[in-house]
Design an enzyme around this catalytic site. Structure first.
Site, PDB file in Angstrom:
ATOM      1  N   ILE A  38      44.927  47.845  41.393  1.00 10.79           N
ATOM      2  CA  ILE A  38      45.533  47.517  42.554  1.00 10.79           C
ATOM      3  C   ILE A  38      44.587  46.755  43.585  1.00 10.79           C
ATOM      4  O   ILE A  38      45.051  45.776  44.151  1.00 10.79           O
ATOM      5  CB  ILE A  38      45.734  48.856  43.619  1.00 10.79           C
ATOM      6  CG1 ILE A  38      46.797  49.819  42.767  1.00 10.79           C
ATOM      7  CG2 ILE A  38      46.313  48.561  44.642  1.00 10.79           C
ATOM      8  CD1 ILE A  38      47.194  51.203  43.415  1.00 10.79           C
ATOM      9  N   THR A  42      35.240  46.560  49.183  1.00 13.11           N
ATOM     10  CA  THR A  42      33.849  46.436  49.347  1.00 13.11           C
ATOM     11  C   THR A  42      33.073  47.628  48.441  1.00 13.11           C
ATOM     12  O   THR A  42      32.020  47.217  48.081  1.00 13.11           O
ATOM     13  CB  THR A  42      33.317  46.921  50.945  1.00 13.11           C
ATOM     14  OG1 THR A  42      34.649  46.913  51.520  1.00 13.11           O
ATOM     15  CG2 THR A  42      32.470  46.013  51.410  1.00 13.11           C
ATOM     16  N   ARG A  45      36.892  49.874  43.389  1.00  7.76           N
ATOM     17  CA  ARG A  45      38.185  49.215  42.974  1.00  7.76           C
ATOM     18  C   ARG A  45      39.061  50.481  43.068  1.00  7.76           C
ATOM     19  O   ARG A  45      38.972  51.658  42.788  1.00  7.76           O
ATOM     20  CB  ARG A  45      38.094  48.899  41.670  1.00  7.76           C
ATOM     21  CG  ARG A  45      37.263  47.759  41.320  1.00  7.76           C
ATOM     22  CD  ARG A  45      36.803  47.253  39.946  1.00  7.76           C
ATOM     23  NE  ARG A  45      36.396  45.889  40.023  1.00  7.76           N
ATOM     24  CZ  ARG A  45      37.273  45.006  39.401  1.00  7.76           C
ATOM     25  NH1 ARG A  45      38.364  45.516  39.144  1.00  7.76           N
ATOM     26  NH2 ARG A  45      36.893  43.802  39.505  1.00  7.76           N
ATOM     27  N   VAL A  46      40.403  50.173  43.176  1.00 10.99           N
ATOM     28  CA  VAL A  46      41.347  51.136  43.299  1.00 10.99           C
ATOM     29  C   VAL A  46      42.583  50.817  42.114  1.00 10.99           C
ATOM     30  O   VAL A  46      42.841  49.671  41.940  1.00 10.99           O
ATOM     31  CB  VAL A  46      42.301  51.175  44.569  1.00 10.99           C
ATOM     32  CG1 VAL A  46      43.325  52.077  44.701  1.00 10.99           C
ATOM     33  CG2 VAL A  46      41.057  51.440  45.608  1.00 10.99           C
ATOM     34  N   ASP A 163      37.363  52.339  60.957  1.00 12.04           N
ATOM     35  CA  ASP A 163      37.917  51.053  60.212  1.00 12.04           C
ATOM     36  C   ASP A 163      39.255  51.001  59.988  1.00 12.04           C
ATOM     37  O   ASP A 163      39.876  50.606  59.183  1.00 12.04           O
ATOM     38  CB  ASP A 163      37.228  50.954  58.829  1.00 12.04           C
ATOM     39  CG  ASP A 163      37.093  49.667  58.179  1.00 12.04           C
ATOM     40  OD1 ASP A 163      37.564  48.641  59.050  1.00 12.04           O
ATOM     41  OD2 ASP A 163      37.111  49.583  56.926  1.00 12.04           O
TER      42      ASP A 163
HETATM   43  N1  LIG Z   1      46.169  56.350  47.922  1.00 13.45           N
HETATM   44  C1  LIG Z   1      46.478  54.979  47.708  1.00 13.45           C
HETATM   45  N2  LIG Z   1      47.726  54.454  47.305  1.00 13.45           N
HETATM   46  C2  LIG Z   1      47.844  53.252  47.103  1.00 13.45           C
HETATM   47  N3  LIG Z   1      46.898  52.125  47.033  1.00 13.45           N
HETATM   48  C3  LIG Z   1      45.789  52.310  47.619  1.00 13.45           C
HETATM   49  C4  LIG Z   1      45.529  53.923  48.186  1.00 13.45           C
HETATM   50  N4  LIG Z   1      44.397  53.681  48.619  1.00 13.45           N
HETATM   51  C5  LIG Z   1      43.966  52.706  48.554  1.00 13.45           C
HETATM   52  N5  LIG Z   1      44.858  51.756  48.359  1.00 13.45           N
HETATM   53  C6  LIG Z   1      44.692  50.375  47.850  1.00 13.45           C
HETATM   54  O1  LIG Z   1      43.532  49.736  47.747  1.00 13.45           O
HETATM   55  C7  LIG Z   1      42.997  49.119  48.959  1.00 13.45           C
HETATM   56  C8  LIG Z   1      41.418  49.419  48.993  1.00 13.45           C
HETATM   57  O2  LIG Z   1      41.164  50.931  49.224  1.00 13.45           O
HETATM   58  P1  LIG Z   1      40.294  51.343  50.307  1.00 13.45           P
HETATM   59  O3  LIG Z   1      40.555  52.910  50.344  1.00 13.45           O
HETATM   60  O4  LIG Z   1      40.572  50.820  51.673  1.00 13.45           O
HETATM   61  O5  LIG Z   1      38.930  50.853  49.853  1.00 13.45           O
HETATM   62  P2  LIG Z   1      37.916  49.978  50.421  1.00 13.45           P
HETATM   63  O6  LIG Z   1      37.018  50.789  51.001  1.00 13.45           O
HETATM   64  O7  LIG Z   1      37.486  49.094  49.354  1.00 13.45           O
HETATM   65  O8  LIG Z   1      38.687  49.044  51.488  1.00 13.45           O
HETATM   66  C9  LIG Z   1      43.741  49.492  50.140  1.00 13.45           C
HETATM   67  O9  LIG Z   1      43.623  48.412  50.911  1.00 13.45           O
HETATM   68  C10 LIG Z   1      45.249  49.843  49.448  1.00 13.45           C
HETATM   69  O10 LIG Z   1      45.659  48.515  49.166  1.00 13.45           O
HETATM   70 MG   LIG Z   2      39.822  49.450  52.902  1.00 12.00          MG
END
Ligand SMILES: Nc1ncnc2c1ncn2[C@@H]1O[C@H](COP(=O)(O)OP(=O)(O)O)[C@@H](O)[C@H]1O
Ligand SMILES: [Mg+2]
Lengths: 448, 423
Positions: A38, A42, A45-46, A163
């Site tokens: 996805i 920072t 990865r998701v 944030d």
């Molecule tokens: N529970 C979730 N379901 C779907 N997409 C998600 C979810 N959590 C995060 N993402 C996707 O991944 C991105 C990065 O996740 P995030 O938790 O914000 O991590 P980071 O600390 O890298 O910003 C988010 O902006 C979103 O697009």
């Molecule tokens: Mg984020």
């Protein structure tokens, strides 16, 4: 024999313990099939993943493991990961992304979250790029309401998010807003150290409250409320309301004066006045702000927010809420609780439980795009030693066998082939392990 | 959550019963002659965490969190199959992060090596990644539940000075930023007005409870209230006040009219008037807790002190044990009387048994070298004895694993076969 055994155990007394734990541990790929990648942020990865047990879809956030050269090694769990894990384990609310479980495996941490199909950023893009029409007032109100509702829960639990921005605010396919990314969040209840001590910079610049921009060392929940204002304005206008240029940290990591960002705010809200904001003159950057006011522009700015709202947030009450979210003095800015009591939320159309309720099916934002990532995969690959483990387990089906294998094995680092880590792209992983899913393209490919 | 203990992971997943704790020590019990040794180990490692914590300049609350982590870890693991020293270090390292006051891993490693070296532990790895690895497994065993509630908070909410920040207090623990809201143990009203020395004593008693497993069994507010209760009994001048109160009806002393009604909840007493003494017994009775439970807990704390009395750890000045000679109850008295002399820097880390009277210490040297041979006669346990014991436990465990006839069902014959195959 025993000598060798005890030699190992004396040299590394935790070896038996680790072997037992490793053996008992469920691996991420035992429990989930990875559907795709996805986002990369920072801290990690998701991935989109499906539970092998109940087929429910999840988002798995993997924290970057630390590397020394090519070898992945333990360097200590980051403060951000500890935070996000610790906080998420305690909280539970409809409007906050739920953490299902955490899996620690192969030097990496995987947080398994409920899956959210959309996020605010994506909704904004959808309207500005695809539909080319604004988000309707009903949807705007529902999004804002649920965001504030989740924030109220966090604030009552003494958590500042720090944030909030469109990318971190998610929406499920059933239209429920979920605040995500607690990687910068902090408990403010009886802190042992002042908040600023830990993190020099908080909140992405466009959403950063004026007190932070002016160098406040003591700040509070009000910084989140400011960000909510920015998010609401962005939903209404489809572009960031205060889109300033960030002045970067200098070589000594000093936080610079964020002149451009402040000017962007002043252009809309006017120059802050000590009469409205008594604490203003005690802020570290106050003098800088004064100078900026008189040298860079002829006269101080006037508040043009009402004008700004005119074309963007039609109902008068919505504009009034925004005005109060943007009160300069953090002590007078609305709290999440007060904001939820605002007249706007009481008048028709009322905010809905499903934010998309009023949206025609063909205008609902598309599903999240997922890709195969080309980069060295962050998902675990059955490493050489764990394959061996699996075989042994199969043949002997005995914990002891595994234990002995561990005990007699070579040094842990030598079992970890650098090869496995770097070649293992995500595509090769899914090709290799998914039951029938062979023939995934190895190159980056859109799937959604 | 931060205000709500009842919805916390601490309450929901980590309030354990005696049976669970007994089960957790089942393996270890096979390798000790006397089950009491395991209780001494609990004291020893709590002290060790505290020592390491102080070297790392961790606040008392961080040390307490580290200790709870250690206890939780050993609910799931055995001393005989692990190396508690690296667990101690990892607990401090994680607790510092969990409490948002991180320390560098390098410092933890070097301080731990130095400190543990004094106990004859030379094998502590100098490699940071070994500690980081332990952290990883530890967090897993803790099930990622890293937010811990402590009795200090209750103590300060009940007894903390409303406005003034005394020099001895730790800002964070004094209730800075306490928001209003329901207290989970009572009406949320009023403060108990204790003298500085008494609050300090209660604080020290709380510190001392971490030497046992009480933090796994009882919710923190009960421990705090028990600590206050014990203070009321043992703090000399506070006890005198209460005795005076209960013998004659509470009246405002001094010039004010003798017809004034008995005061309850006198925290609202106006400053301009002479303060009427607070009805302390009434305040305690007004707390919404079971006094029977408090009595049980008091008993447990007292038996901890009795046990601790037979533990000697005196190779450093800060653990001078003059109090021991006087027996447990007089130790209470001595501690209470001695609190005025505490040193500011360490005031909050003190102990009723050992910490407060450091000036009068007469450390006996050589205990470290004493490997416990004289234990039977002295009825005293030393760190050296315990370290030795741990090593023996681990060896015996290993031997058992290698010889199934004598040991636990670990199918070690298979292990040996494999070992042979491996050459
Ligand atoms: N529970 C979730 N379901 C779907 N997409 C998600 C979810 N959590 C995060 N993402 C996707 O991944 C991105 C990065 O996740 P995030 O938790 O914000 O991590 P980071 O600390 O890298 O910003 C988010 O902006 C979103 O697009
Ligand atoms: Mg984020």
């Amino acid at each position: 024999m025993l000598d060798e055994l005890s030699y190992n155990v004396v040299n590394d007394p935790m070896r038996i313990y680790r072997a037992k734990r490793d053996f008992a541990r469920k691996r991420v790929t035992d429990k989930y099939s990875i559907l795709g990648f996805i986002s990369s942020g920072t801290y990690g990865r998701v991935y989109k993943a499906e539970s092998k047990i109940d087929r429910v879809v999840h988002a798995i956030k993997k924290f970057k493991p630390d590397k020394e050269g090519d070898i992945v090694t333990y360097t200590g769990i980051s403060q951000s990961a500890i935070r996000e894990i610790a906080l998420n384990r305690e909280i539970s609310h409809e409007n906050v992304v739920a953490l299902n479980e955490v899996i620690l495996e192969d030097k990496s941490i995987y947080m398994v979250f409920e899956y959210a199909e959309h996020d605010f950023l994506q909704v904004i893009h959808h309207h500005s790029q695809t539909l080319r029409s604004p988000i309707t007032p009903t949807v705007l109100k529902s999004l804002t309401y649920q965001l504030l509702n989740g924030l109220l829960y966090l604030h009552n639990a003494h958590i500042i998010h720090r944030d909030l921005k469109p990318a971190n605010i998610l929406i499920t396919s059933s239209g429920v807003v979920k605040i995500g990314d607690l990687g910068l969040a902090r408990l403010t209840y009886q802190p042992l150290q002042p908040l600023f001590a830990g993190d020099k910079v908080v909140v992405t610049i466009w959403y950063r409250a004026p007190e932070l921009l002016l160098g406040a060392k003591h700040y509070n929940k009000a910084v989140d409320i400011w960000a909510v204002g920015c998010v609401m304005a962005e939903l209404a206008s489809l572009r960031p309301i205060f889109k300033g240029e960030e002045a970067k940290l200098d070589s000594k990591k000093n936080v610079p004066f964020q002149k451009d960002q402040l000017l962007k705010i002043f252009e809309v809200l006017g120059t802050p006045d000590e009469r409205d904001w008594p604490g203003l003159k005690d802020l570290p950057e106050y003098q800088n702000m004064k100078r900026l006011d008189y040298s860079d522009v002829e006269h101080s700015y006037q508040n043009r927010l009402a004008e700004w709202c005119q074309s963007r947030i039609r109902p008068h009450q919505g504009g009034d809420l925004l005005r109060q979210l943007f009160i300069y003095d953090p002590d007078r800015r609305l709290t999440a609780y007060e904001a939820l009591q605002h007249k706007w939320f009481q008048e028709e159309p009322l905010p809905s439980k499903n934010v998309f309720q009023s949206v025609p099916a063909n205008q609902i934002p598309p599903h999240r795009r997922i890709t195969h990532d080309e980069a060295p995969s962050m998902m675990p690959v059955p490493a050489a030693n764990s394959q061996a483990q699996a075989q042994i387990a199969q043949v002997q089906a005995q914990a002891a066998a595994h234990l002995s294998q561990q005990l007699m094995g070579s040094h842990p680092l030598s079992q970890q082939s650098g090869r496995a880590g770097s070649v293992a792209s995500f595509a090769s992983l899914s090709g290799g392990t998914a039951a029938g899913g062979s023939g995934h393209p190895r190159k980056k490919a859109r799937m959604g | 959550m931060a205000t709500d203990f009842w919805s916390s992971s601490h309450y929901k997943r980590w309030m354990l019963d005696r049976a669970t704790l007994r089960q957790a020590r089942a393996d270890d019990l096979q390798y000790v002659d006397d089950p009491e040794y395991l209780d001494f180990l609990a004291i020893f490692f709590a002290n060790l965490i505290s020592r390491l914590g102080k070297k790392l300049q961790l606040r008392q609350r961080v040390i307490a969190t580290a200790t709870v982590f250690f206890r939780r870890f050993y609910v799931k693991n055995s001393y005989c199959e692990t190396d508690p020293f690296i667990v101690v270090a990892a607990c401090c390292y994680v607790a510092a992060k969990a409490e948002e006051s991180p320390v560098h891993i390098k410092n933890v490693v070097s301080e731990a090596r130095m400190l543990f070296g004094k106990y004859g532990i030379k094998s502590f790895p100098s490699d940071n990644s070994k500690l980081a690895e332990m952290e990883f497994y530890l967090v897993d065993d803790l099930e990622c539940d890293l937010t811990v509630f402590h009795p200090y908070r209750t103590l300060m909410t009940l007894c903390g000075k409303a406005g003034g920040n005394g020099g001895e207090t730790e800002a964070g623990e004094l209730g800075v930023g306490i928001q209003d809201g329901q207290r989970y143990w009572g009406t949320g009203e009023g403060k108990l007005e204790l003298e500085e020395g008494a609050v300090q004593m209660a604080w020290f008693i709380i510190n001392d409870t971490y030497r046992s497993e009480l933090c796994l069994i009882y919710p923190p507010h009960l421990i705090a209230i028990t600590a206050i209760y014990l203070t009321l009994v043992f703090h000399t001048s506070t006890r005198a006040t209460i005795q005076a109160q209960t013998q004659s009806p509470p009246t405002s002393s001094g010039a004010s009219a003798s017809s004034s009604p008995p005061t309850r909840r006198s925290s609202r007493t106006a400053n301009s008037h002479k303060k009427a003494p607070q009805d302390i017994v009434g305040f305690m009775a007004g707390l919404n807790v079971s006094m029977a439970l408090i009595a049980t807990l008091s008993q447990e704390i007292i038996s901890l002190y009795a046990l601790w009395d037979r533990y000697r750890e005196d190779h450093t000045a800060e653990s001078a044990r003059s109090a021991f000679a006087q027996g447990q109850l007089s130790a209470f008295g001595a501690a209470g009387a001695g609190t005025s002399g505490k040193r500011a820097g360490h005031a909050r880390s003190g102990s009723v048994l050992s910490g407060t009277t450091s000036s009068g210490g007469t450390p006996t040297t050589g205990d470290l070298k004493d490997d416990g041979a004289g234990l039977a006669e002295q009825q005293v346990v030393t760190p050296a004895f315990l370290v030795h014991l741990l090593l023996r436990m681990r060896e015996a465990r290993l031997a058992d694993m290698a010889h199934p006839a004598t040991g636990r069902p670990m199918a070690v014959n298979k292990m040996l076969e494999r070992a042979q195959a491996a050459g």
